[in-house]
Design a protein around this motif. Structure first.
Motif, PDB file in Angstrom:
ATOM      1  N   ASP A   1      31.317  66.519 -43.480  1.00  0.00           N
ATOM      2  CA  ASP A   1      30.066  67.198 -43.142  1.00  0.00           C
ATOM      3  C   ASP A   1      29.306  66.435 -42.067  1.00  0.00           C
ATOM      4  OD1 ASP A   1      30.626  69.163 -44.994  1.00  0.00           O
ATOM      5  OD2 ASP A   1      29.297  68.346 -46.546  1.00  0.00           O
ATOM      6  N   ALA A   2      29.309  65.119 -42.170  1.00  0.00           N
ATOM      7  CA  ALA A   2      28.610  64.299 -41.182  1.00  0.00           C
ATOM      8  C   ALA A   2      29.208  64.495 -39.789  1.00  0.00           C
ATOM      9  CB  ALA A   2      28.676  62.821 -41.589  1.00  0.00           C
ATOM     10  N   LEU A   3      30.524  64.546 -39.711  1.00  0.00           N
ATOM     11  CA  LEU A   3      31.187  64.744 -38.428  1.00  0.00           C
ATOM     12  C   LEU A   3      30.962  66.158 -37.904  1.00  0.00           C
ATOM     13  CD1 LEU A   3      34.498  62.845 -39.256  1.00  0.00           C
ATOM     14  CD2 LEU A   3      32.726  62.099 -37.656  1.00  0.00           C
ATOM     15  N   PHE A   4      31.001  67.136 -38.804  1.00  0.00           N
ATOM     16  CA  PHE A   4      30.808  68.534 -38.396  1.00  0.00           C
ATOM     17  C   PHE A   4      29.419  68.729 -37.787  1.00  0.00           C
ATOM     18  CE2 PHE A   4      29.748  73.011 -39.172  1.00  0.00           C
ATOM     19  CZ  PHE A   4      30.845  73.625 -38.569  1.00  0.00           C
ATOM     20  N   GLU A   5      28.433  68.016 -38.330  1.00  0.00           N
ATOM     21  CA  GLU A   5      27.070  68.113 -37.798  1.00  0.00           C
ATOM     22  C   GLU A   5      26.998  67.668 -36.333  1.00  0.00           C
ATOM     23  OE1 GLU A   5      24.339  65.943 -40.194  1.00  0.00           O
ATOM     24  OE2 GLU A   5      24.262  67.457 -41.791  1.00  0.00           O
ATOM     25  N   GLN A   6      27.932  66.807 -35.929  1.00  0.00           N
ATOM     26  CA  GLN A   6      27.970  66.330 -34.549  1.00  0.00           C
ATOM     27  C   GLN A   6      28.907  67.176 -33.687  1.00  0.00           C
ATOM     28  OE1 GLN A   6      25.729  64.111 -33.787  1.00  0.00           O
ATOM     29  NE2 GLN A   6      25.198  63.968 -35.972  1.00  0.00           N
ATOM     30  N   GLY A   7      29.384  68.274 -34.235  1.00  0.00           N
ATOM     31  CA  GLY A   7      30.271  69.143 -33.480  1.00  0.00           C
ATOM     32  C   GLY A   7      31.711  68.682 -33.473  1.00  0.00           C
ATOM     33  N   ILE A   8      32.068  67.781 -34.388  1.00  0.00           N
ATOM     34  CA  ILE A   8      33.426  67.256 -34.468  1.00  0.00           C
ATOM     35  C   ILE A   8      34.156  67.967 -35.600  1.00  0.00           C
ATOM     36  CG2 ILE A   8      34.852  65.199 -34.782  1.00  0.00           C
ATOM     37  CD1 ILE A   8      32.379  63.549 -33.913  1.00  0.00           C
ATOM     38  N   ARG A   9      35.221  68.635 -35.276  1.00  0.00           N
ATOM     39  CA  ARG A   9      35.998  69.359 -36.291  1.00  0.00           C
ATOM     40  C   ARG A   9      37.278  68.586 -36.560  1.00  0.00           C
ATOM     41  NH1 ARG A   9      32.814  72.715 -33.668  1.00  0.00           N
ATOM     42  NH2 ARG A   9      31.936  74.547 -34.743  1.00  0.00           N
ATOM     43  N   VAL A  10      37.347  68.030 -37.740  1.00  0.00           N
ATOM     44  CA  VAL A  10      38.482  67.184 -38.121  1.00  0.00           C
ATOM     45  C   VAL A  10      39.700  68.064 -38.389  1.00  0.00           C
ATOM     46  CG1 VAL A  10      39.340  65.474 -39.758  1.00  0.00           C
ATOM     47  CG2 VAL A  10      36.923  65.444 -39.060  1.00  0.00           C
ATOM     48  N   ASP A  11      40.822  67.715 -37.759  1.00  0.00           N
ATOM     49  CA  ASP A  11      42.040  68.512 -37.917  1.00  0.00           C
ATOM     50  C   ASP A  11      43.151  67.688 -38.564  1.00  0.00           C
ATOM     51  OD1 ASP A  11      43.409  70.994 -37.573  1.00  0.00           O
ATOM     52  OD2 ASP A  11      44.539  70.111 -35.906  1.00  0.00           O
ATOM     53  N   SER A  12      42.758  66.632 -39.239  1.00  0.00           N
ATOM     54  CA  SER A  12      43.735  65.777 -39.936  1.00  0.00           C
ATOM     55  C   SER A  12      43.051  65.198 -41.158  1.00  0.00           C
ATOM     56  CB  SER A  12      44.205  64.647 -39.016  1.00  0.00           C
ATOM     57  OG  SER A  12      43.135  63.733 -38.762  1.00  0.00           O
ATOM     58  N   GLY A  13      43.780  64.423 -41.906  1.00  0.00           N
ATOM     59  CA  GLY A  13      43.149  63.701 -42.993  1.00  0.00           C
ATOM     60  C   GLY A  13      42.341  62.532 -42.455  1.00  0.00           C
ATOM     61  N   LEU A  14      41.571  61.914 -43.334  1.00  0.00           N
ATOM     62  CA  LEU A  14      40.825  60.708 -42.995  1.00  0.00           C
ATOM     63  C   LEU A  14      41.646  59.512 -43.452  1.00  0.00           C
ATOM     64  CD1 LEU A  14      37.339  61.935 -44.236  1.00  0.00           C
ATOM     65  CD2 LEU A  14      37.982  61.578 -41.835  1.00  0.00           C
ATOM     66  N   THR A  15      42.127  58.723 -42.502  1.00  0.00           N
ATOM     67  CA  THR A  15      42.951  57.564 -42.835  1.00  0.00           C
ATOM     68  C   THR A  15      42.076  56.320 -42.896  1.00  0.00           C
ATOM     69  OG1 THR A  15      44.839  58.531 -41.671  1.00  0.00           O
ATOM     70  CG2 THR A  15      44.934  56.169 -42.136  1.00  0.00           C
ATOM     71  N   PRO A  16      41.910  55.706 -44.081  1.00  0.00           N
ATOM     72  CA  PRO A  16      41.055  54.512 -44.157  1.00  0.00           C
ATOM     73  C   PRO A  16      41.675  53.337 -43.413  1.00  0.00           C
ATOM     74  CG  PRO A  16      42.157  54.906 -46.259  1.00  0.00           C
ATOM     75  CD  PRO A  16      42.471  56.082 -45.394  1.00  0.00           C
ATOM     76  N   LEU A  17      40.856  52.619 -42.663  1.00  0.00           N
ATOM     77  CA  LEU A  17      41.289  51.424 -41.952  1.00  0.00           C
ATOM     78  C   LEU A  17      40.790  50.191 -42.699  1.00  0.00           C
ATOM     79  CD1 LEU A  17      40.675  52.507 -38.238  1.00  0.00           C
ATOM     80  CD2 LEU A  17      42.735  52.764 -39.646  1.00  0.00           C
TER      81      LEU A  17
ATOM     82  N   ARG B   1      32.806  51.181 -44.166  1.00  0.00           N
ATOM     83  CA  ARG B   1      33.893  52.115 -44.459  1.00  0.00           C
ATOM     84  C   ARG B   1      34.288  52.760 -43.137  1.00  0.00           C
ATOM     85  NH1 ARG B   1      33.870  49.309 -48.105  1.00  0.00           N
ATOM     86  NH2 ARG B   1      33.810  49.797 -50.337  1.00  0.00           N
ATOM     87  N   VAL B   2      35.550  52.592 -42.776  1.00  0.00           N
ATOM     88  CA  VAL B   2      36.037  52.987 -41.460  1.00  0.00           C
ATOM     89  C   VAL B   2      37.258  53.877 -41.637  1.00  0.00           C
ATOM     90  CG1 VAL B   2      36.792  52.157 -39.196  1.00  0.00           C
ATOM     91  CG2 VAL B   2      35.204  50.771 -40.554  1.00  0.00           C
ATOM     92  N   TYR B   3      37.266  55.015 -40.923  1.00  0.00           N
ATOM     93  CA  TYR B   3      38.351  55.986 -41.060  1.00  0.00           C
ATOM     94  C   TYR B   3      38.811  56.450 -39.684  1.00  0.00           C
ATOM     95  CZ  TYR B   3      36.381  56.224 -45.757  1.00  0.00           C
ATOM     96  OH  TYR B   3      35.888  55.909 -46.997  1.00  0.00           O
ATOM     97  N   GLN B   4      40.095  56.642 -39.568  1.00  0.00           N
ATOM     98  CA  GLN B   4      40.666  57.224 -38.356  1.00  0.00           C
ATOM     99  C   GLN B   4      40.979  58.694 -38.625  1.00  0.00           C
ATOM    100  OE1 GLN B   4      44.834  56.277 -36.985  1.00  0.00           O
ATOM    101  NE2 GLN B   4      43.712  55.217 -35.362  1.00  0.00           N
ATOM    102  N   PHE B   5      40.796  59.526 -37.596  1.00  0.00           N
ATOM    103  CA  PHE B   5      41.097  60.946 -37.755  1.00  0.00           C
ATOM    104  C   PHE B   5      41.421  61.565 -36.397  1.00  0.00           C
ATOM    105  CE2 PHE B   5      36.591  60.759 -36.821  1.00  0.00           C
ATOM    106  CZ  PHE B   5      36.380  61.833 -35.964  1.00  0.00           C
ATOM    107  N   GLN B   6      41.872  62.794 -36.438  1.00  0.00           N
ATOM    108  CA  GLN B   6      42.200  63.552 -35.232  1.00  0.00           C
ATOM    109  C   GLN B   6      41.413  64.857 -35.257  1.00  0.00           C
ATOM    110  OE1 GLN B   6      46.455  63.778 -33.707  1.00  0.00           O
ATOM    111  NE2 GLN B   6      46.187  65.862 -34.461  1.00  0.00           N
TER     112      GLN B   6
END
Length: 328
Positions: free
Chosen positions: A18-34, A40-45
């Motif tokens: 939801d936080a990313l969507f509010e910035q106009g970012i649409r996640v098209d993958s899972g959230l991979t924890p780093l 808390r840090v996550y990589q995504f596409q």
């Protein structure tokens, strides 16, 4: 902000999405924890197949002003063509908020591991550290702290006495070793240096290699002596460390002067990091990630080992510091 938020127990995947969507970012993958314990840090596409990293800052650690100083420093370095992982800007802001959490989005910048025994890479890192510090000398952080004895030694000492994690039977010996180490550091510490803005945590794990070094994770950026960003890159025996130091400093000075008097601060800074790191684990123990990843802190042998480590560092501090080979 509740304790559960401090320990990220209220940071759920849906909250992140939801936080990313509010910035106009649409996640098209899972959230991979780093690998990050502090934040808390996550990589995504995203839907355009671009890769990003999102960092949620641990509540109560840094203020918004302190985080913004970190971001501004990263952007300043990037403008100076220094290869750092700087935050992306959304609606003229780098520091974003959602449900009480502060977060930032970064480009995902992969790379190989920095090779600590590679002289060519060492020279590259030395040159870019010179450039980082060239930028860092323009002004000081106003909100972020400076490296000093209070935060790194005196405050942890109070915590060590109060914590129940140190077994009662071993605590007197551990505190005695801690006091001896603090006393020895006080004898060797000095503030006769020109403080500047630092990376702050410049160890090999925070350097990636992509046809040159890429410096990541400015989360511990603060004011202090230049040697703080150099000493953690040294390894091996004294002769090896001297060679590495000379290699880094020679490359470093292509861009900015280095005060050789700061070399005497290497072992005091190492001791301060030992104490501060242990206090950091204790402070975070209520976060479920810490008992899971640092279970040995509950073992008596661990505290015997820490006592021995502190005692050994006192011996090291009493040895003559590294010296650069004289140039004739």
């Amino acid at each position: 902000m509740t304790d559960s938020a401090f320990n990220f127990q209220t940071l759920h995947p849906d909250t992140i999405m939801d936080a990313l969507f509010e910035q106009g970012i649409r996640v098209d993958s899972g959230l991979t924890p780093l690998n990050s314990f502090e934040n808390r840090v996550y990589q995504f596409q995203d839907e355009d197949r671009k890769r990003y990293v999102v960092k949620f800052y641990r509540p109560h650690r840094w203020s918004a002003e302190q985080i913004q100083e970190e971001h501004d420093f990263g952007l300043e370095l990037l403008a100076d063509e220094v290869p750092v992982a700087a935050p992306l800007v959304y609606s003229d802001r780098t520091l974003l908020r959602h449900q009480g959490f502060m977060f930032a989005v970064f480009p995902s910048l992969g790379g190989r591991q920095y090779e600590t025994d590679n002289i060519d890479q060492m020279e590259w890192v030395g040159r870019y550290l010179g450039r980082i510090h060239q930028t860092g000398r323009r002004k000081l952080f106003e909100k972020r702290p400076a490296i000093g004895l209070s935060e790194y030694l005196f405050e942890p000492r109070v915590l060590f006495e109060q914590t129940s994690l140190v077994p009662a039977a071993l605590k007197p010996a551990f505190l005695k070793a801690t006091d001896a180490l603090i006393d020895e550091v006080k004898l060797h510490w000095h503030d006769r240096f020109d403080a500047l803005r630092l990376h702050g945590d410049c160890h090999p794990g925070n350097i990636l290699w992509r046809d040159g070094p890429l410096f990541v994770d400015l989360d511990d950026a603060r004011n202090g002596p230049a040697i703080q960003d150099i000493w953690m890159l040294l390894n091996g025996d004294k002769a090896e460390q001297r060679m590495q130091l000379e290699t880094i400093i020679e490359a470093y000075e292509e861009f900015t002067p280095f005060d050789s008097d700061e070399i005497a601060l290497i072992e005091p800074l190492r001791a301060m990091r030992m104490v501060y790191y242990l206090a950091w684990i204790i402070r975070r123990w209520d976060d479920p990630a810490f008992p899971r990843n640092f279970p040995w802190i509950l073992e008596e042998d661990y505290w015997r080992g820490q006592t021995a480590t502190f005692t050994e560092q006192v011996r090291v501090l009493r040895e003559p510091p590294l010296k650069l080979t004289p140039m004739y």
